[in-house]
Scaffold this active site. Structure first.
Site, PDB file in Angstrom:
ATOM      1  CG  ASP A 310      18.679  91.051  48.728  1.00 36.02           C
ATOM      2  OD1 ASP A 310      18.762  91.924  49.540  1.00 36.02           O
ATOM      3  OD2 ASP A 310      18.437  91.226  47.521  1.00 36.02           O
TER       4      ASP A 310
HETATM    5  C1  BGC Z   1      17.631  94.458  47.906  1.00 32.49           C
HETATM    6  C2  BGC Z   1      19.190  94.657  47.825  1.00 32.49           C
HETATM    7  C3  BGC Z   1      19.486  95.573  48.958  1.00 32.49           C
HETATM    8  C4  BGC Z   1      19.146  94.988  50.251  1.00 32.49           C
HETATM    9  C5  BGC Z   1      19.353  95.977  51.519  1.00 32.49           C
HETATM   10  C6  BGC Z   1      17.040  94.109  49.404  1.00 32.49           C
HETATM   11  O1  BGC Z   1      15.496  94.046  49.278  1.00 32.49           O
HETATM   12  O2  BGC Z   1      17.244  93.354  47.288  1.00 32.49           O
HETATM   13  O3  BGC Z   1      19.387  95.126  46.701  1.00 32.49           O
HETATM   14  O4  BGC Z   1      20.825  95.921  48.980  1.00 32.49           O
HETATM   15  O5  BGC Z   1      17.571  94.984  50.331  1.00 32.49           O
HETATM   16  O6  BGC Z   1      18.768  97.174  51.616  1.00 32.49           O
END
Ligand code: BGC
Length: 787
Positions: A310
């Site tokens: 993530d």
């Molecule tokens: C979120 C994810 C997301 C990623 C990219 C993160 O902060 O937890 O769900 O896919 O950002 O935007």
């Protein structure tokens, strides 16, 4: 803030697309070095069964330097500003140097082509980029938020929403979506309940499969399919106290039984990638958790795709307390991470660590191979420009059939929570007082995580009423209240693109205007709830009642004596005790997407009859959470006796929720017969059948979702009071009856025992069938197993 808002998409001139390499070209241009350790580790890295792919990638990797391999593990974010895509010097330079494996937050064929050309034309080995994006509930055509989508109880529609999203995304420069989010959550304080399919593991697993099928279709290499990314692995929805990113501590039994199955279901459905979670799990953060990503995911479950972190999750291992940046980078790689989202820890440190011997080339090869395999599976080596066809984008994006599907799916997602004296549906005549801060909102309709959606194209509730009822009804409007009057909350919401404006009038002025308007009408439709930014990521709330002065507004409206209909918009279960006691009707509409306003009007005027059912329990009040229907009995179950003190209960609130899992009314009513079993005992090879006759006893044709729950009365470990095992949707004309039959096999009776084996055990079972998890009729049978 890391997330870049897509306020405008600017069409740049298409650059020429020469310089493609093909899988063929690269393969033939390669001088094979058979000693390449990458090749020998092909099987070990991915468990691939595609010798063509293995050969192609081995040949390619034989030509790659260590730096180029590390480059493939680097995912960068490239966003937009008002004038077009922002490509910082650094990113551009890194792409050209071969330091980038993929980008996200960039779309449109023109913008994606521009970056793809940089990679394909200007890097030494011409390796194409992955293009990822948070396509969560639609890409340009926006569907209800996932919690709403799950309330359709229609896997066909859920799959269709993902299919349409894939059609649009793949026409818009993207080949990889950060979805489905399959985190089970039983805590509505957590803002990200909006993004998932609710509280139930069996149901969540069905949704996970449908989403993956929708995105990936039959063939990932097709131009209109995209690679799914299952997230957030794992247990992110169990954050302590519902506070985002918080610690998770959970027994293995709970994990296996209730939280892991949806991830597994998505992987079994073929999901090509997995995203790690921000949280720790029993002391080891997910992004550094070798047990999770290697032993469980790859070795036990046989996952053969790649793992991306993530957002900056490797860097975050430092404040988690695992050590220095360089150290945690190595930990993440060794644990099973293949791609570093945005953090650039791999890029910065891995080269040096190989020299020092703390990381091996084999470890880097394994990760690199998995990323390259994803590109191969998507057909990018064959045609890196497969997803950047402007004509296809023009023909595909928001085409009329997608808009119609959005309206249909939004209708199916709505849940009728209450309907005293058949207040709904409304007649298409007279005067409606449309009141509330969300009545005219377009921005909120598409919810959050709708980055490529254009809220200006969303249909507001007010517009929807006009579209459906035209001049037949007179609509009088007052805002009545702000969603929030809390200046700090407003500042927080708007700092990240909330577009929430506060009416400067005092609450009293706004309420008195609303009351005046209400008095001039025959019925009040109050459109209240949360703003879209009050749920989603980093949007936990400790108070889950209607925010701001909205309840005060409702109290004043109630005093007018006019029928009071609530249309709710919110991204989580709310605590609605007062509303339930005082409103005449309540329609839960979530954030319904591009066509929300039309869909809501269709339901209010009875053009359609609600059939959505909750997939997350609505508590009476926040102190009851975590709350879910499949709880354990405890040794002191509370049976409802008033003065029975030493029982598992609260002194001040009931144990029961306000609206249970599976709950949802219709404009008509249904009556269930006693369930009949085909036999009272079964053996492991047999299929037992449960039949129930459902009759439409009301005044409208309608659709009912009949639910089957099972309880294992005694086991080697304690079992929940009931668990959803199946459901059937039946359409019934007024007065009509139909019999539905559910098969039961031992597969439905299995659970994880103390040794974490998935087993069934002989004994007594109860079967419950009904309209929701609370209102059920029961029967029982015995499972006989010859020892
Ligand atoms: C979120 C994810 C997301 C990623 C990219 C993160 O902060 O937890 O769900 O896919 O950002 O935007």
């Amino acid at each position: 803030m890391k997330r870049i808002l897509h306020t405008a998409i600017v069409l740049l001139l298409c650059m020429s697309c020469s310089g493609n390499i093909t899988q063929q070209d690269t393969a033939t241009a390669t001088t094979m070095t058979t000693s390449d350790s990458a090749q020998s580790s092909a099987q070990a890295a991915s468990g691939s069964t595609d010798p063509e792919m293995d050969r192609f990638i081995s040949e390619l990797m034989a030509k790659m330097t260590l730096e180029e391999k590390i480059g493939q593990l680097n995912l960068v974010a490239v966003g937009f500003d008002v004038t077009g895509p922002v490509v910082s010097q650094n990113v551009e330079e890194n792409i050209r140097k071969g330091n980038v494996g993929g980008v996200f937050n960039t779309f449109t064929p023109v913008a994606a082509r521009k970056l793809q050309e940089m990679a394909v034309k200007h890097t030494r080995l011409h390796i194409p980029l992955l293009f990822g994006y948070d396509v969560i509930h639609g890409h340009r055509t926006i569907f209800p938020i996932p919690l709403g989508l799950s309330a359709t109880w229609d896997m066909g529609l859920i799959e269709k929403s993902a299919r349409i999203a894939a059609e649009e995304a793949s026409a818009d420069g993207l080949n990889w979506v950060f979805s489905p989010m399959v985190d089970i959550s039983r805590d509505p304080r957590w803002g990200r309940v909006a993004e998932g399919a609710g509280e139930d593991t069996w149901y969540g697993s069905q949704v996970a499969r449908a989403m993956v099928r929708g995105y990936q279709g039959e063939d990932l290499a097709k131009e209109n399919t995209v690679m799914a990314c299952v997230k957030h692995f794992a247990l992110y929805g169990a954050a302590e106290a519902g506070r985002d990113y918080n610690t998770v501590d959970m027994s293995l039994l709970n994990m296996y039984q209730n939280f892991l199955p949806p991830y597994k279901a998505a992987i079994d459905a073929g999901a090509g990638s997995v995203m790690t979670a921000f949280n720790e799990i029993n002391g080891v953060p997910a992004t550094a958790n070798r047990w999770l990503m290697t032993e469980l995911l790859r070795e036990k479950w046989g996952f053969d795709g790649f793992v991306v972190t993530d957002y900056t999750a490797i860097n975050e291992l430092v404040p988690h307390g695992l050590g220095t940046e360089a150290h945690v980078g190595a930990l993440a790689l060794k644990a099973g991470v293949d791609m570093d989202m945005v953090g650039e820890v791999f890029l910065k440190h891995l080269g040096q660590q190989v020299k020092e011997g703390t990381v091996t080339t084999e470890e880097i090869n394994a990760a690199c191979r998995r990323v390259l395999e994803a590109k191969y599976k998507l057909g990018l080596f064959e045609d890196p420009y497969r997803y950047v066809d402007e004509q296809r984008a023009t023909n595909t994006i928001m085409k009329p059939e997608f808009i119609e599907a959005a309206r249909d799916i939004a209708r199916e997602s709505m849940v009728l929570l209450k309907n005293r004296n058949q207040t709904l549906p409304l007649k298409q005549s007279g005067t409606i007082a449309l009141i509330g801060p969300l009545a005219t909102s377009q921005r909120d309709m598409i919810g959050n995580w709708s980055g490529a959606g254009d809220w200006k194209q969303a249909v507001s509730m007010e517009q929807g009423i006009r579209n459906v009822a035209g001049n037949k009804v007179k609509v009088v409007y007052a805002k009545g209240a702000n969603i929030t009057d809390d200046a700090q909350m407003l500042e927080r919401l708007n700092a990240h693109g909330g577009e929430l404006q506060i009416d400067p009038r005092s609450p009293e002025q706004m309420v008195s205007e609303a009351v005046k308007v209400a008095k001039s009408a025959g019925v009040i439709v109050a459109v209240v709830g949360e703003s879209q930014g009050m749920s989603g990521e980093a949007a936990s709330r400790a108070d889950i009642t209607l925010p701001g002065q909205q309840q005060e507004l409702l109290k004043a409206l109630k005093k007018t004596g006019k029928p009071l209909v609530l249309v709710l918009m919110n991204g989580r279960p709310l605590a609605l005790q007062w509303e339930d006691e005082n409103a005449d009707a309540i329609l839960e509409t979530w954030f319904g997407g591009t066509q929300a306003g039309n869909a809501i009007a269709d339901m209010l005027f009875g053009v359609y009859n609600p059939s959505g059912k909750l997939t997350a329990t609505f508590p009476v009040e926040v102190g009851q959470v975590p709350i879910y229907y499949s709880y354990k009995n405890t040794g002191r179950p509370y049976g409802g006796e008033k003065l029975d003190k030493y029982k598992s209960r609260y002194l001040d609130v009931p144990n029961e929720p306000l609206y249970p899992f599976g709950y949802g009314l219709s404009y008509t009513t249904f009556e269930y017969s006693q369930p009949k079993l085909s036999q009272n005992t079964m053996t492991p090879g047999e299929t037992l059948e449960v039949s129930v006759t459902i009759r439409n006893t009301g005044n409208y044709d309608g659709e009912e979702v009949a639910q089957l729950y099972i309880q294992d009365l005694a086991g080697s470990v304690t079992r929940p009071v009931k668990e959803l095992k199946n459901f059937r949707t039946v359409s019934l004309k007024k007065g009509e009856s139909k019999t539905v039959t559910f098969p039961i096999t031992v597969e439905d009776l299995k659970f994880y025992n103390r040794e974490l084996e998935y087993v069934y055990e002989p004994g007594e079972f109860k079967v419950y069938v009904g309209t929701n998890s609370r209102d059920v009729k029961e029967a029982g049978f015995t499972l006989q197993v010859n020892q």
